[in-house]
Design an enzyme around this catalytic site. Structure first.
Site, PDB file in Angstrom:
ATOM      1  N   CYS A  86      -3.620   4.854   7.400  1.00 25.08           N
ATOM      2  CA  CYS A  86      -3.884   4.262   8.703  1.00 25.08           C
ATOM      3  C   CYS A  86      -2.813   4.637   9.717  1.00 25.08           C
ATOM      4  CB  CYS A  86      -3.993   2.756   8.568  1.00 25.08           C
ATOM      5  SG  CYS A  86      -5.275   2.302   7.403  1.00 25.08           S
ATOM      6  N   ASN A 134       0.803  -1.220   0.000  1.00 26.02           N
ATOM      7  CA  ASN A 134       0.000   0.000   0.000  1.00 26.02           C
ATOM      8  C   ASN A 134       0.841   1.277   0.000  1.00 26.02           C
ATOM      9  OD1 ASN A 134       0.575  -1.245   2.596  1.00 26.02           O
ATOM     10  ND2 ASN A 134      -0.537   0.437   3.559  1.00 26.02           N
ATOM     11  N   THR A 178     -27.043  -8.826   8.698  1.00 24.86           N
ATOM     12  CA  THR A 178     -27.847  -8.421   7.544  1.00 24.86           C
ATOM     13  C   THR A 178     -26.955  -7.763   6.501  1.00 24.86           C
ATOM     14  OG1 THR A 178     -29.809  -8.184   8.898  1.00 24.86           O
ATOM     15  CG2 THR A 178     -29.784  -6.962   6.836  1.00 24.86           C
ATOM     16  N   GLN A 208      -5.165  -3.136  -2.604  1.00 24.84           N
ATOM     17  CA  GLN A 208      -4.578  -2.070  -3.414  1.00 24.84           C
ATOM     18  C   GLN A 208      -4.462  -2.444  -4.881  1.00 24.84           C
ATOM     19  OE1 GLN A 208      -4.201   0.926  -2.662  1.00 24.84           O
ATOM     20  NE2 GLN A 208      -4.042   1.024  -0.428  1.00 24.84           N
TER      21      GLN A 208
END
Lengths: 378, 378
Positions: B324, B152, B238, B180
């Protein structure tokens, strides 16, 4: 032109409010930044996430730093149950009930398989967990007590406050799956006395794929999903910004409209019951007549299966139990746990109302269901 | 009027394509059903999810029954790593690299903490994992080999095909985090020879909060999150219908435009590099010059920190490493692992291009970065 069936399945999922979609759109269009990025695109996204966190916290009456965003109610329950038990390795016991949603029951079963002791408390004939059984079950080895706030099938409210009090006296953390309650009833996590509480966006007019876990300050918790440091290291993964924004707005609107909505829906729900009682002699209500969600009506049609009644009432979209079990022709474990015989339990239909439900819907649905029942009887 | 900075951070996140938003809108507005519901609202949602599954499968060249939807790349990696190792209790060894994203590195560290053996393979000076080290590391006790498809930060492509071949000979499952790569390069999971492959919607012009895991038929896997039976019991909760629909359309468009986009972006990226090389004497490229993503340019500015260069170039939105890790003033572990000295590594800036990048963006960004560098030098 095709008319869509009358939607009486709001406990399965709710439509998004137009205001929720409108609030999300800028974050699906121009404001696309990653909240972890240090530049202006990122800061804008970060600020939107924090604004939503405050809105969720306001609905639950907690601090925004006590709200973690997840991918939904299921993940929130898993994080609470796996996260607390992993953090409390010295206590290898969990207490829960026999009527939990699979998103709670399955993580508990996993713990049991991996050496934890799990005690499952029963319910009375009204569908409420037995507080006296909790009192005997919880001890100084109990890491966690997890009890749903209201049952997804019957709508019956559980004695979470009483259970929380006795559990906390013994040092156990208390979690409640409030996916079905939040937005339908006022919830104040401090008054309730729980340490963790799960919500699911799509049960309160926000999108699917987003939820939140309230984690009281000081509650021991380990992350379930691991990665970078998002959500204070407790729930990594790039934040689902648009859906989080949508959840925030849905919570704000839920808080604003709570009492009026609950009252309106309760009246319609009670009218539906009266019409069904008039049209279907012998029909029975499942669960406590008053201690239940204002929108939920779980009934047993006599002498016909719930599936058959629904199959013949094509004007109505509802279910025999939780959506997560749809398609299975078997009696609901929740209804059986209340001591209702199998043959009767198979007649169960769950009718759940919401913001879009009208008096005309209720009248038409009652007619359609009664007609279908008359044809389905042997 | 405020002009927004030039966005050169497409590896952090991408804007949604307008076609993706348009495809999602009906599922945020009228088609709100729960895919698990048996009635027409539910069937419509279910059919949308299955259509998206086929589109994702078409991009990856697999069968749609081999695609599981998750809440994103982080969860997909966690599910792959925890899911395979839990399913293969007889093999307590994992092999990975030193340059993985935290969404891979952290689950591996968790395994190590819980008794698994974890071997981390190094990279060469071009940033590629050493195949010979993999050959020595993988043995008949190895449950899983997990190697990212491309890094990344540097964009360097990893020798996943070679590693997969040697790992599978020894009976280990092979996972690659391709978050990526997918959408930037053609990926055919069969040719690649992997058993599991992760993708993240928001890296390929689909929304945040949705991803997918390819799981080859027959791969042993246990769910990480537990609950009702969604996604063949492997990923309950869900389904995030609207975002899944968006991911499907993004994959369809990625497949359609793949070659033309890659070529266009590669040309712009190379022009950016040439302009920077002209304006910043001594600037260095991080990683392999050709075996890398077409959109990624990781460079080291000489004599100035990447943070300082970016802080002075307010016209440009980029990062020093992965989003991040944004905010941390420390050298990238990925760059250090290539043997680059700390002082040099601190000069790193990651510039990542995408569909919206123009030739004018590239020229302006190069000017702004060179100017900022001249001011930031001691």
């Amino acid at each position: 032109m095709t008319t869509r069936p009358i939607y009486l399945d709001y406990n399965a999922t709710t439509p998004l409010l137009p205001e929720v979609v409108d609030a999300m759109l800028p974050y699906l269009r121009e404001h696309f930044g990653n909240p972890s990025s240090g530049h202006s695109y990122g800061r804008q996204a970060q600020s939107a996430v924090e604004g939503a966190r405050e809105r969720v916290a306001a609905l639950l009456s907690c601090d925004s730093s006590e709200v973690l965003f997840t991918s939904g109610g299921t993940e929130a329950n898993n994080l609470a149950i796996r996260g607390v038990t992993e953090a409390r390795g010295d206590r290898r016991h969990v207490v829960t009930t026999v009527i939990e949603h699979p998103a709670t029951a399955q993580p508990c079963a996993w713990l049991e398989h991996h050496g934890w002791r799990v005690t499952r408390v029963g319910v009375d004939e009204a569908g409420r967990a037995r507080v006296d059984e909790f009192r005997s079950a919880v001890d100084s080895t109990t890491a966690l007590v997890t009890v749903m706030h209201s049952n997804n099938e019957t709508g019956v409210l559980q004695p979470v406050g009483e259970i929380a009090e006795l559990a906390r006296e013994l040092g156990a953390a208390v979690h409640t799956d409030a996916a079905q309650s939040v937005g339908k009833l006022p919830i104040d996590v401090r008054n309730l006395g729980v340490d963790l509480l799960s919500i699911a966006g799509h049960k309160l007019y926000a999108p699917k794929g987003v939820g939140a876990l309230y984690v009281r300050h000081g509650t021991p918790l380990r992350p379930l999903v691991l990665g970078a440091g998002h959500e204070r290291g407790l729930r990594p993964g790039t934040e689902n910004v648009a859906s989080i924004v949508g959840l925030g707005i849905a919570c704000e609107i839920a808080a604003r409209d709570l009492d009026a909505n609950a009252e309106r829906v309760r009246r319609l729900r009670d009218e539906l019951w009266e019409r069904l009682a008039a049209g279907v002699p012998g029909i029975q209500l499942n669960g406590h007549p008053s201690l239940r969600l204002p929108n939920t009506l779980s009934v047993r049609f006599p002498g016909a299966s719930g599936n058959a009644v629904l199959a013949g009432a094509t004007e109505v979209a509802a279910s025999t139990g939780s959506a997560c079990h749809a398609g299975h022709e078997r009696a609901s474990a929740v209804v059986l746990a209340m001591g209702i015989p199998l043959a009767e339990a198979l007649g169960t239909v769950r009718l759940t109302l919401g913001r879009g439900t009208t008096a005309m819907d209720v009248a038409s649905a009652a007619d359609a269901l009664a007609r279908s029942w008359r044809l389905a009887r042997p």
